[in-house]
Scaffold this motif. Structure first.
Motif, mmCIF file in Angstrom:
data_model
loop_
_atom_site.group_PDB
_atom_site.id
_atom_site.type_symbol
_atom_site.label_atom_id
_atom_site.label_comp_id
_atom_site.label_asym_id
_atom_site.label_seq_id
_atom_site.Cartn_x
_atom_site.Cartn_y
_atom_site.Cartn_z
ATOM 1 N N CYS A 124 6.879 -57.183 -28.855
ATOM 2 C CA CYS A 124 6.805 -58.269 -29.134
ATOM 3 C C CYS A 124 7.205 -59.361 -28.080
ATOM 4 O O CYS A 124 8.330 -59.082 -26.965
ATOM 5 C CB CYS A 124 8.024 -58.259 -30.427
ATOM 6 N N GLY A 125 7.964 -60.573 -28.039
ATOM 7 C CA GLY A 125 8.087 -61.878 -27.460
ATOM 8 C C GLY A 125 7.205 -61.583 -25.620
ATOM 9 O O GLY A 125 6.377 -61.093 -26.128
ATOM 10 N N THR A 126 8.669 -62.039 -25.554
ATOM 11 C CA THR A 126 8.447 -61.847 -23.771
ATOM 12 C C THR A 126 7.896 -60.332 -23.499
ATOM 13 O O THR A 126 6.678 -60.005 -22.662
ATOM 14 C CB THR A 126 9.503 -62.241 -23.114
ATOM 15 N N SER A 162 9.430 -52.317 -25.158
ATOM 16 C CA SER A 162 10.754 -52.663 -24.591
ATOM 17 C C SER A 162 11.671 -52.714 -24.204
ATOM 18 O O SER A 162 11.750 -51.586 -23.868
ATOM 19 C CB SER A 162 10.792 -52.402 -26.642
ATOM 20 N N GLN A 163 12.365 -54.137 -23.676
ATOM 21 C CA GLN A 163 13.497 -53.603 -23.027
ATOM 22 C C GLN A 163 14.757 -52.914 -23.724
ATOM 23 O O GLN A 163 15.205 -52.070 -22.978
ATOM 24 C CB GLN A 163 13.490 -55.243 -22.617
ATOM 25 N N SER A 164 14.694 -53.330 -24.647
ATOM 26 C CA SER A 164 15.811 -53.028 -25.390
ATOM 27 C C SER A 164 15.924 -51.529 -25.943
ATOM 28 O O SER A 164 16.740 -50.692 -26.304
ATOM 29 C CB SER A 164 16.145 -53.986 -26.503
ATOM 30 N N GLY A 165 14.323 -51.001 -26.188
ATOM 31 C CA GLY A 165 14.275 -50.066 -26.881
ATOM 32 C C GLY A 165 14.436 -49.819 -28.112
ATOM 33 O O GLY A 165 14.770 -48.931 -28.706
ATOM 34 N N VAL A 191 19.935 -63.119 -22.983
ATOM 35 C CA VAL A 191 19.064 -63.249 -23.638
ATOM 36 C C VAL A 191 17.380 -63.080 -23.858
ATOM 37 O O VAL A 191 17.123 -62.267 -23.240
ATOM 38 C CB VAL A 191 19.805 -63.962 -25.526
ATOM 39 N N ALA A 192 17.743 -64.511 -22.676
ATOM 40 C CA ALA A 192 15.688 -64.366 -22.111
ATOM 41 C C ALA A 192 15.699 -63.704 -21.459
ATOM 42 O O ALA A 192 16.624 -63.221 -20.060
ATOM 43 C CB ALA A 192 16.001 -66.211 -21.855
ATOM 44 N N SER A 193 14.580 -62.724 -21.206
ATOM 45 C CA SER A 193 14.081 -61.891 -20.681
ATOM 46 C C SER A 193 13.275 -62.225 -19.188
ATOM 47 O O SER A 193 12.646 -63.352 -19.043
ATOM 48 C CB SER A 193 13.052 -61.297 -21.764
ATOM 49 N N VAL A 249 16.488 -56.929 -31.592
ATOM 50 C CA VAL A 249 16.448 -58.245 -32.688
ATOM 51 C C VAL A 249 16.252 -56.787 -33.396
ATOM 52 O O VAL A 249 14.531 -55.627 -33.674
ATOM 53 C CB VAL A 249 15.542 -58.917 -33.182
HETATM 54 C C1 F6R Z 1 12.451 -63.688 -24.598
HETATM 55 C C2 F6R Z 1 12.960 -62.456 -25.318
HETATM 56 C C3 F6R Z 1 11.861 -61.472 -26.384
HETATM 57 C C4 F6R Z 1 11.876 -60.389 -26.216
HETATM 58 C C5 F6R Z 1 11.283 -59.875 -27.293
HETATM 59 C C6 F6R Z 1 11.568 -58.134 -27.321
HETATM 60 O O1 F6R Z 1 12.985 -64.211 -23.707
HETATM 61 O O2 F6R Z 1 13.760 -61.948 -24.082
HETATM 62 O O3 F6R Z 1 11.515 -62.509 -26.712
HETATM 63 O O4 F6R Z 1 11.095 -60.346 -25.483
HETATM 64 O O5 F6R Z 1 13.378 -59.668 -28.730
HETATM 65 O O6 F6R Z 1 12.791 -57.756 -27.241
HETATM 66 P P1 F6R Z 1 12.494 -56.075 -26.111
HETATM 67 O O7 F6R Z 1 12.005 -56.013 -25.152
HETATM 68 O O8 F6R Z 1 14.017 -55.826 -26.692
HETATM 69 O O9 F6R Z 1 11.955 -55.261 -27.344
#
Ligand code: F6R
Length: 369
Positions: free
Chosen positions: A57-59, A104-107, A155-157, A366
């Motif tokens: 998702c997203g970034t 996913s950054q957060s996992g 928050v912004a990756s 999220v």
């Molecule tokens: C944008 C941002 C979001 C995340 C997205 C996925 O700067 O941070 O678009 O990249 O919500 O999040 P993860 O990588 O945690 O699954």
């Protein structure tokens, strides 16, 4: 804490050279071969993979779009990248020879988690690319390649994105290696340049003052457009996403070739358009086409902000603002071209008085679908 920076985002942007180096650490040996022992999917299984699907998702999705280009180019395995939130609702075709890569950054992103659960139910193998040790997505995957960005608080990756790219390049190159793909000079050269790329990211960071100045001068604009092709297209999307979430501005990224199919109607006097120019040495046809796009939009009054490789004189006559980035192999360019866009969005947000680390309406992870 913030280590002397005003915002976590600034600190995390500055940490990118280290994050990139840490993600490579121990994964390329002295002979230029890849060692990904942590990926516990046996090589025999990886050799049988006939299709790859990247979900995120997203970034992280933008990293996935770049991963697709790298995977297909180096491994010749068909690869598609899909928004995790769309994936399981369309009855995707998956079986035991499909490798799903969940980034996913957060996992903990629920959309990505649901996508990988669906993939595993269909018998696909799932490899997570993740920044958070022991989080849900790697726990539920067959294997994980951790990014070593360190904790990302803003928050912004930013740094997580660069390390996701590095991890995806490593996966692509590793697949090529275990499958005995022709390990030609090109790939050897890429591995070498990848192992030195953190110094280039550092160099980009040292030249960001004009970008900050430019961002401040655009604080009262309503719209910024971003154009790119090939790996520059996801970078354009990422530049636009950063601007939306931080500066609360209307921002859109386009594939430059689509301009004539509609978006060029948006070009009017003084609209800022950021163009990510591919290396003139790589796919030179693409380079020529982008240069003519820049000419076209400038003729229609756009204010052109051009991100181009050092020494690329061909763009100079058409650029109102030039942002130089170091030369890299074509597929690695996003590691350097994204950085100015992060700085740009962060500075514009600050100039507009926004809370950079905690943009309105957004959460760091999220965990709802
Ligand atoms: C944008 C941002 C979001 C995340 C997205 C996925 O700067 O941070 O678009 O990249 O919500 O999040 P993860 O990588 O945690 O699954």
């Amino acid at each position: 804490e913030k280590g002397g920076y005003d915002y976590f985002m600034l600190k995390e942007i500055a940490e990118q050279p280290k994050a990139v180096a840490d993600t490579l650490l121990g994964r390329i040996d002295g002979a230029g071969s890849l060692r990904l022992d942590e990926v516990r999917i046996p090589d025999s299984v990886l050799r049988e993979v006939d299709k790859i699907v990247v979900v995120a998702c997203g970034t992280a999705f933008h990293a996935g779009m770049i991963a697709k280009l790298a995977i297909e180019h180096w491994t010749r395995i068909p690869c598609e990248t899909e928004l995790a939130s769309e994936f399981r609702y369309r009855d995707p075709i998956l079986d035991s020879r499909t490798l799903v890569i969940a980034i996913s950054q957060s996992g903990e992103t629920m959309d990505t988690l649901m996508a990988l659960r669906h993939a595993r139910e269909q018998g696909a193998k799932v490899l997570a690319v993740c920044n958070t040790n022991g989080s849900t997505i790697p726990r539920e995957s067959d294997a994980v390649l951790y990014t070593h960005a360190g904790p990302e608080v803003a928050v912004a990756s930013t740094k997580a994105f660069l390390t996701q790219l590095v991890a995806c390049y490593l996966v692509a190159l590793y697949l090529a290696q275990v499958r005995g793909a022709k390990w030609g000079d090109e790939v050897r050269g890429v591995v070498r340049e990848l192992s030195e790329i953190s110094g280039e990211v550092e160099r980009v960071l040292e030249t960001m003052e004009p970008v900050r100045e430019l961002a401040r001068s655009l604080a009262d604009k309503n719209t910024v457009l971003f154009l790119g092709r090939h790996v520059g297209y996801p970078v354009a999307l990422e530049g636009a996403l950063k601007l939306k979430e931080l500066a609360y501005m209307h921002a859109e990224g386009f594939a430059a070739g689509e301009l004539k199919h509609g978006p060029i109607a948006l070009i009017e006097h003084d609209v800022p358009v950021v163009v990510v120019v591919p290396s003139p040495r790589g796919r030179s046809v693409l380079h020529e086409k982008i240069v003519s796009n820049i000419q076209e939009i400038r003729a229609r009054g756009a204010r052109t902000i051009v991100i181009a490789e050092e020494g690329d004189e061909s763009v100079v006559p058409y650029a109102d603002h030039l942002i130089w980035i170091p030369a890299t192999p074509t597929l690695l360019q996003p590691l350097v071209s994204t950085v100015p866009l992060q700085v740009f969005a962060c500075e514009l947000a600050t100039a507009r008085g926004n809370e950079v680390d905690q943009p309105r309406n957004l959460a760091k992870s999220v965990t709802v679908e």
